[in-house]
Scaffold this active site. Structure first.
Site, PDB file in Angstrom:
ATOM      1  N   ARG A   1      40.591  75.026  19.183  1.00  0.00           N
ATOM      2  CA  ARG A   1      40.434  74.572  20.565  1.00  0.00           C
ATOM      3  C   ARG A   1      39.176  75.184  21.183  1.00  0.00           C
ATOM      4  NH1 ARG A   1      44.912  71.755  22.046  1.00  0.00           N
ATOM      5  NH2 ARG A   1      46.694  72.140  20.672  1.00  0.00           N
ATOM      6  N   ASP A   2      38.443  74.346  21.931  1.00  0.00           N
ATOM      7  CA  ASP A   2      37.269  74.854  22.648  1.00  0.00           C
ATOM      8  C   ASP A   2      37.742  75.847  23.716  1.00  0.00           C
ATOM      9  OD1 ASP A   2      34.134  73.602  23.101  1.00  0.00           O
ATOM     10  OD2 ASP A   2      34.960  74.947  24.625  1.00  0.00           O
ATOM     11  N   ILE A   3      36.984  76.922  23.865  1.00  0.00           N
ATOM     12  CA  ILE A   3      37.364  77.973  24.817  1.00  0.00           C
ATOM     13  C   ILE A   3      37.227  77.488  26.271  1.00  0.00           C
ATOM     14  CG2 ILE A   3      35.106  79.089  25.120  1.00  0.00           C
ATOM     15  CD1 ILE A   3      36.533  81.768  24.560  1.00  0.00           C
TER      16      ILE A   3
ATOM     17  N   VAL B   1      25.305  76.180  20.295  1.00  0.00           N
ATOM     18  CA  VAL B   1      25.611  76.830  19.018  1.00  0.00           C
ATOM     19  C   VAL B   1      24.963  75.989  17.919  1.00  0.00           C
ATOM     20  CG1 VAL B   1      27.423  77.613  17.455  1.00  0.00           C
ATOM     21  CG2 VAL B   1      27.810  77.694  19.941  1.00  0.00           C
TER      22      VAL B   1
ATOM     23  N   HIS C   1      28.724  71.139  14.688  1.00  0.00           N
ATOM     24  CA  HIS C   1      30.136  71.010  15.072  1.00  0.00           C
ATOM     25  C   HIS C   1      30.326  69.717  15.834  1.00  0.00           C
ATOM     26  CE1 HIS C   1      27.930  73.062  18.255  1.00  0.00           C
ATOM     27  NE2 HIS C   1      28.740  72.460  19.120  1.00  0.00           N
TER      28      HIS C   1
HETATM   29  P1  5GP Z   1      27.638  72.966  22.076  1.00  0.00           P
HETATM   30  O1  5GP Z   1      27.268  73.138  23.524  1.00  0.00           O
HETATM   31  O2  5GP Z   1      26.772  73.846  21.185  1.00  0.00           O
HETATM   32  O3  5GP Z   1      27.717  71.557  21.623  1.00  0.00           O
HETATM   33  O4  5GP Z   1      29.129  73.484  21.986  1.00  0.00           O
HETATM   34  C1  5GP Z   1      29.501  74.805  21.835  1.00  0.00           C
HETATM   35  C2  5GP Z   1      30.941  74.882  22.301  1.00  0.00           C
HETATM   36  O5  5GP Z   1      31.502  76.078  21.804  1.00  0.00           O
HETATM   37  C3  5GP Z   1      31.112  74.907  23.822  1.00  0.00           C
HETATM   38  O6  5GP Z   1      31.887  73.796  24.244  1.00  0.00           O
HETATM   39  C4  5GP Z   1      31.799  76.244  24.097  1.00  0.00           C
HETATM   40  O7  5GP Z   1      32.784  76.159  25.112  1.00  0.00           O
HETATM   41  C5  5GP Z   1      32.411  76.575  22.745  1.00  0.00           C
HETATM   42  N1  5GP Z   1      32.545  77.999  22.480  1.00  0.00           N
HETATM   43  C6  5GP Z   1      31.574  78.944  22.648  1.00  0.00           C
HETATM   44  N2  5GP Z   1      32.025  80.144  22.287  1.00  0.00           N
HETATM   45  C7  5GP Z   1      33.313  79.959  21.865  1.00  0.00           C
HETATM   46  C8  5GP Z   1      34.316  80.843  21.363  1.00  0.00           C
HETATM   47  O8  5GP Z   1      34.118  82.055  21.220  1.00  0.00           O
HETATM   48  N3  5GP Z   1      35.522  80.302  21.051  1.00  0.00           N
HETATM   49  C9  5GP Z   1      35.769  78.956  21.194  1.00  0.00           C
HETATM   50  N4  5GP Z   1      37.000  78.543  20.853  1.00  0.00           N
HETATM   51  N5  5GP Z   1      34.860  78.097  21.661  1.00  0.00           N
HETATM   52  C10 5GP Z   1      33.633  78.592  21.999  1.00  0.00           C
END
Ligand code: 5GP
Length: 118
Positions: free
Chosen positions: A33-35, A99, A103
């Site tokens: 799950r996204d945080i 990140v 993903h």
């Molecule tokens: P991006 O913005 O790179 O597409 O998505 C990165 C996602 O990773 C974001 O939606 C953010 O909320 C999620 N995220 C960042 N750090 C963590 C974490 O430590 N745990 C979880 N479960 N999600 C994370």
């Protein structure tokens, strides 16, 4: 990953260094799950390899793994959200990628009206 780069936050989750609410775990893929969820269902589907920064690299170099991510997305959407879903791969800082370990965001349930799920 280059020898000097820090492991991504997702690699640390895969290695069990950082806790996550894991909903799927196989040889090549993990989902959790996204945080900071942006929809009633918001999962991240992540290949365990850190070789690919984004979906363009993944599609070019391991299309079977990309297809596996889509199959996992369908199965998780069926299990958690009635089988319908939105799949997002942010690709590049200017569109919100934070990140750089490829993903998929799997979004399900009612999304905010008039948006693409922000
Ligand atoms: P991006 O913005 O790179 O597409 O998505 C990165 C996602 O990773 C974001 O939606 C953010 O909320 C999620 N995220 C960042 N750090 C963590 C974490 O430590 N745990 C979880 N479960 N999600 C994370």
């Amino acid at each position: 990953m280059s020898a000097t780069a820090e492991p991504s936050i997702f690699t640390r989750i895969i290695q069990g260094e950082i806790p996550a609410d894991v909903v799927f775990d196989s040889e090549r893929i993990i989902a959790f799950r996204d945080i900071a969820p942006k929809a009633p269902l918001h999962l991240l589907i992540v290949p365990k390899t850190d070789r690919f920064a984004n979906v363009t690299e993944l599609a070019a170099e391991d299309p079977a793994l990309l297809a596996e991510i889509v199959a996992v997305a369908q199965n998780l959407a069926t299990e958690y959200s009635g089988g319908e879903y939105r799949l997002i791969f942010n690709t590049g800082r200017s569109v919100g990628q934070t990140v750089f370990h490829v993903h998929a965001h799997l979004l399900g349930g009612l999304l905010p009206e008039g948006t693409l799920g922000e």
